[in-house]
Design an enzyme around this catalytic site. Structure first.
Site, PDB file in Angstrom:
ATOM      1  N   GLY A  72       4.089   8.646   0.618  1.00 38.81           N
ATOM      2  CA  GLY A  72       4.967   9.126   1.686  1.00 38.81           C
ATOM      3  C   GLY A  72       6.237   8.298   1.753  1.00 38.81           C
ATOM      4  O   GLY A  72       6.386   7.302   1.040  1.00 38.81           O
ATOM      5  N   VAL A  73       7.139   8.702   2.644  1.00 35.17           N
ATOM      6  CA  VAL A  73       8.451   8.053   2.692  1.00 35.17           C
ATOM      7  C   VAL A  73       8.364   6.638   3.283  1.00 35.17           C
ATOM      8  O   VAL A  73       9.055   5.730   2.832  1.00 35.17           O
ATOM      9  CB  VAL A  73       9.486   8.919   3.439  1.00 35.17           C
ATOM     10  CG1 VAL A  73       9.100   9.119   4.900  1.00 35.17           C
ATOM     11  CG2 VAL A  73      10.885   8.322   3.340  1.00 35.17           C
ATOM     12  N   CYS A  83      -6.611  12.207   6.927  1.00 34.08           N
ATOM     13  CA  CYS A  83      -6.291  12.322   5.504  1.00 34.08           C
ATOM     14  C   CYS A  83      -7.407  12.930   4.676  1.00 34.08           C
ATOM     15  O   CYS A  83      -7.156  13.582   3.678  1.00 34.08           O
ATOM     16  CB  CYS A  83      -5.873  10.969   4.944  1.00 34.08           C
ATOM     17  SG  CYS A  83      -7.235   9.812   4.717  1.00 34.08           S
ATOM     18  N   CYS A 139     -10.211   2.726   9.107  1.00 31.32           N
ATOM     19  CA  CYS A 139      -9.650   2.518   7.771  1.00 31.32           C
ATOM     20  C   CYS A 139      -8.810   1.241   7.749  1.00 31.32           C
ATOM     21  O   CYS A 139      -8.927   0.434   6.835  1.00 31.32           O
ATOM     22  CB  CYS A 139      -8.819   3.716   7.341  1.00 31.32           C
ATOM     23  SG  CYS A 139      -8.003   3.481   5.758  1.00 31.32           S
ATOM     24  N   ALA A 199       0.856  -1.183   0.000  1.00 32.63           N
ATOM     25  CA  ALA A 199       0.000   0.000   0.000  1.00 32.63           C
ATOM     26  C   ALA A 199       0.894   1.235   0.000  1.00 32.63           C
ATOM     27  O   ALA A 199       1.653   1.446   0.940  1.00 32.63           O
ATOM     28  CB  ALA A 199      -0.908  -0.008   1.227  1.00 32.63           C
ATOM     29  N   MET A 200       0.833   2.024  -1.065  1.00 34.74           N
ATOM     30  CA  MET A 200       1.732   3.183  -1.196  1.00 34.74           C
ATOM     31  C   MET A 200       0.935   4.487  -1.145  1.00 34.74           C
ATOM     32  O   MET A 200       0.091   4.733  -1.998  1.00 34.74           O
ATOM     33  CB  MET A 200       2.519   3.095  -2.507  1.00 34.74           C
ATOM     34  CG  MET A 200       3.472   1.904  -2.556  1.00 34.74           C
ATOM     35  SD  MET A 200       4.360   1.813  -4.131  1.00 34.74           S
ATOM     36  CE  MET A 200       5.526   3.175  -3.941  1.00 34.74           C
TER      37      MET A 200
END
Lengths: 383, 383
Positions: free
Chosen positions: A11-12, A199, A103, A7-8
């Site tokens: 963020g870093v 978010c 979530c 899951a991208m």
């Protein structure tokens, strides 16, 4: 090669997670979750903390650099239903929601996993700061190595089955090490600032709630005895335990918010003594450690552990007891404030391993929870 | 190996196009310049115009205007002349299954005050049923030659004649993007006033297209600032891209018969495999005639998006719905217009093969399709 969906978010942490999964020899597949469309909800795209096109661009470019395929999956419908609607209705009921927990348990480790398996991936990896260890007893969910970043609180609802199919590649690293790794590999997200806010809320929470139909109407600040001592501009701006923003003058000792009554638009205030409880109840229980799962089905009525009552909370000693189909939790030492709607997460005596958790009930919810729900509906049947 | 089963979204650039680009000698290309380089550029445009004229059997007075692509061609053809506006409200009509480049532009015109009639696709198949829907005040009518998602071919010639009979002054536009190169088209016989072409759907570069304008039709300019393209579309022509469009049109004309049999053989192989799946696959067939390269198929209880990703991971490109709509993947308006539910539309994929598909490509694509579908359907059944 075993396929793993990463899951991208752009963020870093998730960038490095993708890098590590790929380097560990899995066939990594980058996926960003489209959960909220700011353009259609009156939000400011430029202030959005995730799902903004720029974040997806970052994620896509990182995936390209790492050398893995990348896709955007649409989760707007399920996210609206399971996270946003719950968030909004909680505020309407005077509760303090935690959308990150919702979530994780209802979207990320459920819907995303379902879709990952559908495309042939056996595991899901995320950039959470938490660790999973395997022993002869089963899987153990542990706090992240980096104390200041630990996110295990948000993951309490994971089951043993889910833990067995999940990777937290950065869980054993510190944030500094993660940034360093990203830098070494030349990932553009290496210096990207942390996203702090919820978010899907861009701008002020108050404005978001108003757009979503939570009326912000003024009412009275009252004491537990019902005496009006001031006014406020809207119940949903307050959280139980809050001290700041309670504009009541002329009191001997500081006043805290001790209850919210949205029906009568009342914010109830009281002293520290009135705020702190001896015990509280939790429902929506889920246990994730082999030990706690065994306890639940055992004859034993109680166990002692530490309870963390919100994300930034140190954890306090408690005694957890079975109370019909929910749990009754007693503070062992100092009494404490609890915010109904938040989650109580239980940790072992070393404050390392997550045992499980549940949603903190408001007193007015306790009776209905006991009378209408059986164990299975609480999610306990699944264990 | 990667196989393009998403030919309706874009063809791979043809080898001839590749060669042309590889052999480009760096000549500077402004077709309006007086010098020899300019003249060479002008010749490139002339050649490409001839190639399009020959492919579509244009008459001497018909014009070919180069554009940035089919979206521009469609928009330009569907402008409403000031003379129409001056005579009161303008009635415009199109089929419900037009590409968004047509439908959305006409909806924009409707917001500006025109009256838009959206005609169900089924009505266009019934002879002489248009008189129930449109009257002699119709000014503009748009109909695609073939649908990008379902492959349905419309009898443009018959329908255009019917429209002209009802409203002789109506201007008729045909979006021929998907039909060109796949079926034989004769512009004068179609009896339409304007026709849109896309470069990359033919194996040329993307970012180039053309609008064919009948000798009987007068369009007003849509870009100003130069005399290029008959004064209709100012701006230096994209000479190299136009050259590839000319090459692609020539190739399309030369290979039409051969391509037809190749595409049909591939489509036959794909549909007979799908037929073997029985109830697990529903092939969508709309209208009497379909493109030889397109299969629209629904797999009940399977997410189309997942199939797209699973196949992509194995090297086969297909699509769910229309590629252009994929900003936020919303269910296809075309499928909904044909009466599919939102759920059904989300279970539908489009498989479309290239006119130049080789046996190796077909074999590879088909085996991956079989393997992936069998795995996913098996999993579905187990769950």
């Amino acid at each position: 090669m075993e396929k793993v969906v990463v899951a991208m978010s752009g963020g870093v942490d998730s960038s490095v997670a993708a890098l590590l999964v790929n380097q560990e020899g899995y066939e990594a597949i980058g996926v960003s979750m489209q959960v909220w469309d700011y353009r259609n909800h009156g939000g400011s795209l430029s202030k959005a903390t995730c799902c903004a096109p720029s974040d997806f661009t970052d994620a896509r470019q990182v995936a390209q650099m790492v050398g893995i395929p990348y896709y955007v999956f649409d989760f707007e419908d399920v996210f609206r239903e399971k996270v946003i609607n719950k968030f909004v209705s909680s505020y309407k009921e005077g509760l303090t929601p935690n959308p990150c927990v919702e979530c994780n348990r209802k979207v990320k480790f459920k819907e995303l996993r379902e879709r990952a398996e559908s495309i042939g991936a056996s595991k899901v990896a995320t950039g959470h700061y938490a660790q999973i260890k395997k022993s002869s007893e089963g899987y153990h969910l542990l706090r992240g190595m980096d104390d200041s970043k630990d996110q295990s609180y948000f993951l309490w609802a994971m089951t043993q089955a889910e833990l067995s199919k999940t990777l937290f590649p950065v869980g054993a690293m510190t944030k500094a090490e993660v940034r360093e790794r990203a830098k070494q590999f030349g990932l553009q997200t290496a210096e990207k600032p942390e996203s702090q806010d919820i978010c899907f809320v861009s701008g002020k929470l108050k404005n978001f709630l108003e757009r979503m139909g939570v009326e912000s109407s003024a009412g009275n600040v009252v004491t537990a005895g019902g005496q009006a001592v001031g006014v406020h501009e809207g119940v949903h701006s307050f959280t139980v335990g809050q001290r700041r923003g309670v504009n009541v003058g002329g009191q001997e000792s500081p006043l805290y918010v001790i209850d919210l009554r949205p029906q009568t638009k009342e914010v109830v205030v009281g002293t520290k003594e009135e705020l702190e409880k001896q015990h509280f109840f939790v429902s929506e229980i889920s246990f994730c450690s082999p030990k706690s799962i065994a306890w639940l089905s055992s004859e034993q009525d109680e166990f002692e552990c530490l309870a963390q009552l919100r994300y930034r909370h140190r954890g306090v000693p408690v005694r957890v007891t079975k109370f019909q189909n929910i749990l009754k939790v007693f503070f062992k030492e100092d009494w404490s404030a609890v915010s109904p709607g938040q989650f109580a997460v239980f940790y072992d005596e070393n404050n390392e391993e997550v045992l499980g958790g549940g949603r903190i009930l408001h007193e007015r919810e306790v009776e209905t929870q006991i009378s209408i729900k059986d164990f299975a509906e609480q999610g306990l049947g699944a264990l | 190996m990667r196989v393009n089963f998403d030919a309706n979204a874009s063809l791979k650039p043809l080898p001839e196009v590749f060669n042309c680009l590889a052999n480009y000698n760096g000549e500077f290309l402004n077709a309006s310049a007086v010098h020899q380089s300019g003249q060479k550029a002008k010749l490139v445009l002339d050649e490409a115009r001839i190639a399009i004229s020959e492919l579509l059997s244009l008459r001497g007075g018909d014009k070919v205007v180069f554009t940035s692509g089919a979206t521009e061609s469609n928009n330009a053809a569907l402008q409403i002349p000031k003379s129409f506006i001056a005579s009161g409200q303008t009635t415009i009509a199109c089929s419900a299954v037009e590409h968004s480049a047509v439908l959305e532009f006409l909806r924009y015109q409707a917001r500006q005050g025109s009256k838009l009639i959206v005609i169900p696709a089924a009505k266009l198949n019934d002879k002489n049923s248009l008189s129930e829907i449109i009257t002699d005040d119709l000014k503009l009518f748009a109909l695609m030659a073939a649908n990008n998602e379902t492959g349905q071919i419309f009898d443009v010639q018959r329908i255009a004649a019917e429209v002209k009979k009802i409203s002789p002054r109506a201007r008729i536009h045909c979006d021929a993007v998907q039909a060109i190169g796949k079926i034989n088209l004769n512009f004068p016989e179609l009896g339409v006033d304007t026709l849109a072409i896309s470069g990359h759907k033919l194996g040329a570069l993307s970012g180039v297209g053309a609008l064919v304008i009948s000798e009987h039709c007068h369009l007003e300019p849509w870009l100003f600032g130069g005399a290029q393209e008959f004064g209709l579309r100012a701006g230096t022509e994209n000479v190299l891209a136009i050259k590839t469009l000319g090459i692609a049109c020539r190739q399309a004309k030369q290979r039409l018969e051969l391509a037809d049999s190749r595409m049909l053989a591939a489509k036959e192989a794909i549909t007979s495999f799908l037929a073997e799946l029985g109830d697990l696959a529903h092939i969508n067939r709309f209208g009497d005639q379909q493109l030889p390269n397109t299969v629209s198929v629904r797999f009940p209880n399977l997410k189309a998006d997942d199939l797209v990703v699973a196949l992509d991971l194995c090297g086969v490109a297909i699509s769910a719905g229309s590629a252009c709509a994929s900003g936020r993947p919303s269910p296809s308006h075309v499928l909904l217009a044909h009466g599919l539910s939102i759920e059904e539309a989300k279970e539908t994929v489009r498989i479309s093969v290239e006119p130049t598909i080789s046996e190796t490509e077909l074999e590879f694509g088909l085996s991956i399709l079989k393997e992936t579908l069998v795995r996913m359907l098996e999993r579905r059944r187990a769950a």
